[in-house]
Design an enzyme around this catalytic site. Structure first.
Site, PDB file in Angstrom:
ATOM      1  N   ASN A  43      45.485  34.942  47.164  1.00  0.00           N
ATOM      2  CA  ASN A  43      46.940  35.003  47.299  1.00  0.00           C
ATOM      3  C   ASN A  43      47.280  35.901  48.481  1.00  0.00           C
ATOM      4  OD1 ASN A  43      47.121  37.822  46.318  1.00  0.00           O
ATOM      5  ND2 ASN A  43      46.486  36.919  44.367  1.00  0.00           N
ATOM      6  N   ASP A  67      44.601  34.035  38.618  1.00  0.00           N
ATOM      7  CA  ASP A  67      44.616  33.616  37.214  1.00  0.00           C
ATOM      8  C   ASP A  67      43.429  32.730  36.859  1.00  0.00           C
ATOM      9  OD1 ASP A  67      47.019  34.921  36.489  1.00  0.00           O
ATOM     10  OD2 ASP A  67      48.177  33.335  37.459  1.00  0.00           O
TER      11      ASP A  67
END
Length: 397
Positions: A208, A276
């Site tokens: 990210n 995640d």
């Protein structure tokens, strides 16, 4: 926290000198006595009258002032304090210190002292990055001179980069730590930071846009308050803080293992932007294009570090702080996350593209606790870190 401590404050000549006025106020709020020394260049930015009004004492300015020498000679002045603080420490003052020059009151005091010295550098980014300044900094560190900052940010000249003087509260924290008076002295705190990289194959990964800047700033602020910081960081864009234990990891699984290995701690601050999911069966060879079409990737959930630590029955930190980076319904999602994970506090922020927060220089957070939600104004990430560190110190007191 600084009651009875005597600080000799040397104010150098730079636009950041205006911050020295707030620094004086913060020090006196904490019970410190401040004796000011104002350089000739410093007088171009702040006045002796304003400095004297805030300190409550006279301002020392001249090396060859007969009245000052009769009242308190420069040798005594250099040794009467518990700590010498130079804020802002300009490139010129640092060069004089590194080379032993003593051609004005400030440089003479710094050469004649046997008292610990703390510098808060402030200068243009090119001046800070110049090889001469970096050599001088290395020399001063080798001489045992402590430093706080500089921070990265916008310059008065319009440029951006490292060179901004640390904020007054950061300098206060560094002073407290240097004098052994930090409110977190004796506390051990875990901080996770940065993104994680989840491999697809040896050259590709899922990640990210987290830069690691906020987690790094928090670790630095906690260390400045005297804490022993264990800093578990993914592959961040920013350099890690100094004076902390650094554990570098790549994946969420590695971060989980490092976090558990760091226990027990007095507090855990989980600022990392952990992926995640990870790819199941990541290959050990680079995936190639094929006439059969796109490769099929299977995903599995990564360990939930915040939830796991928050819900431990053994060695759960007395204070667990999580972060919630959201793009919509920030308060609702973050409040629900705090309840779901079982942590004590959540620091929530809006990282939707229009905010410029993810990977940016500023942050706008809401601190969610059992007592409710507290919205903080948008500010630099170092200022957010200093404010959060102060709250943690108050909670653990």
């Amino acid at each position: 926290m600084l009651s009875g401590k005597h600080i000799l404050l040397i104010i150098g000549g730079g636009i950041a000198a205006y911050k020295s006025l707030d620094l004086i106020r913060r020090l006196r709020e904490r019970g410190a006595r401040v004796t000011p020394v104002l350089t000739r260049a410093g007088e171009e930015f702040v006045t002796p009258l304003s400095v004297s009004a805030l300190t409550g004492v006279k301002v020392f300015r001249d090396l060859f002032d007969l009245g000052d020498e009769a009242e308190m000679g420069h040798i005594q002045l250099s040794r009467a304090a518990d700590l010498l603080v130079v804020a802002p420490a300009t490139a010129d003052l640092m060069a004089k210190m590194a080379h032993g020059a003593a051609n004005d009151l400030a440089s003479t005091l710094l050469l004649a002292t046997d008292t610990p010295v703390l510098l808060a550098p402030a200068m243009n980014v090119r001046m800070w990055q110049h090889p001469a300044t970096q050599r001088n900094m290395a020399t001063l560190r080798g001489d045992g001179i402590a430093m706080v900052g500089p921070n990265a940010g916008d310059m008065a000249c319009g440029e951006f980069g490292p060179g901004r003087m640390a904020e007054p509260l950061e300098i206060v924290a560094a002073i407290e730590a240097r004098l052994g008076a930090g409110p977190l002295k004796g506390k051990r705190i875990l901080v996770t930071s940065g993104p994680t990289h989840e491999p697809i194959d040896p050259v590709r990964y899922i990640a990210n846009r987290s830069s690691g800047a906020q987690g790094t700033a928090i670790a630095r602020a906690l260390a400045a308050l005297g804490a022993e910081v264990v800093f578990v960081t993914g592959p961040a864009d920013v350099p890690p803080p100094e004076g902390v234990q650094i554990i570098a990891v790549q994946t969420a699984q590695e971060m989980m293992q490092a976090a558990e290995a760091a226990l027990p701690v007095d507090a855990g601050v989980f600022a990392a932007a952990v992926a995640d999911w990870h790819v199941v069966g990541a290959g050990d060879r680079k995936l190639k294009k094929s006439k059969d079409g796109l490769p099929a990737l299977s995903f599995a959930e990564n360990p939930d570090i915040l939830k796991t630590i928050s819900q431990r029955t053994e060695h759960r930190p007395p204070l667990v702080v999580g972060f919630a980076a959201e793009t919509n319904d920030v308060l609702a999602h973050a409040t629900a996350k705090r309840a779901r994970k079982g942590c004590d506090w959540i620091v929530a922020n809006d990282v939707s593209p229009g905010t410029g927060i993810m990977g940016g220089r500023e942050n706008a957070v809401t601190l969610i606790t059992e007592a409710g939600a507290e919205e903080w104004p948008r500010m630099g990430k170092d200022a957010v870190a200093a404010r959060l560190a102060d709250r943690i110190a108050a909670e653990l007191a």
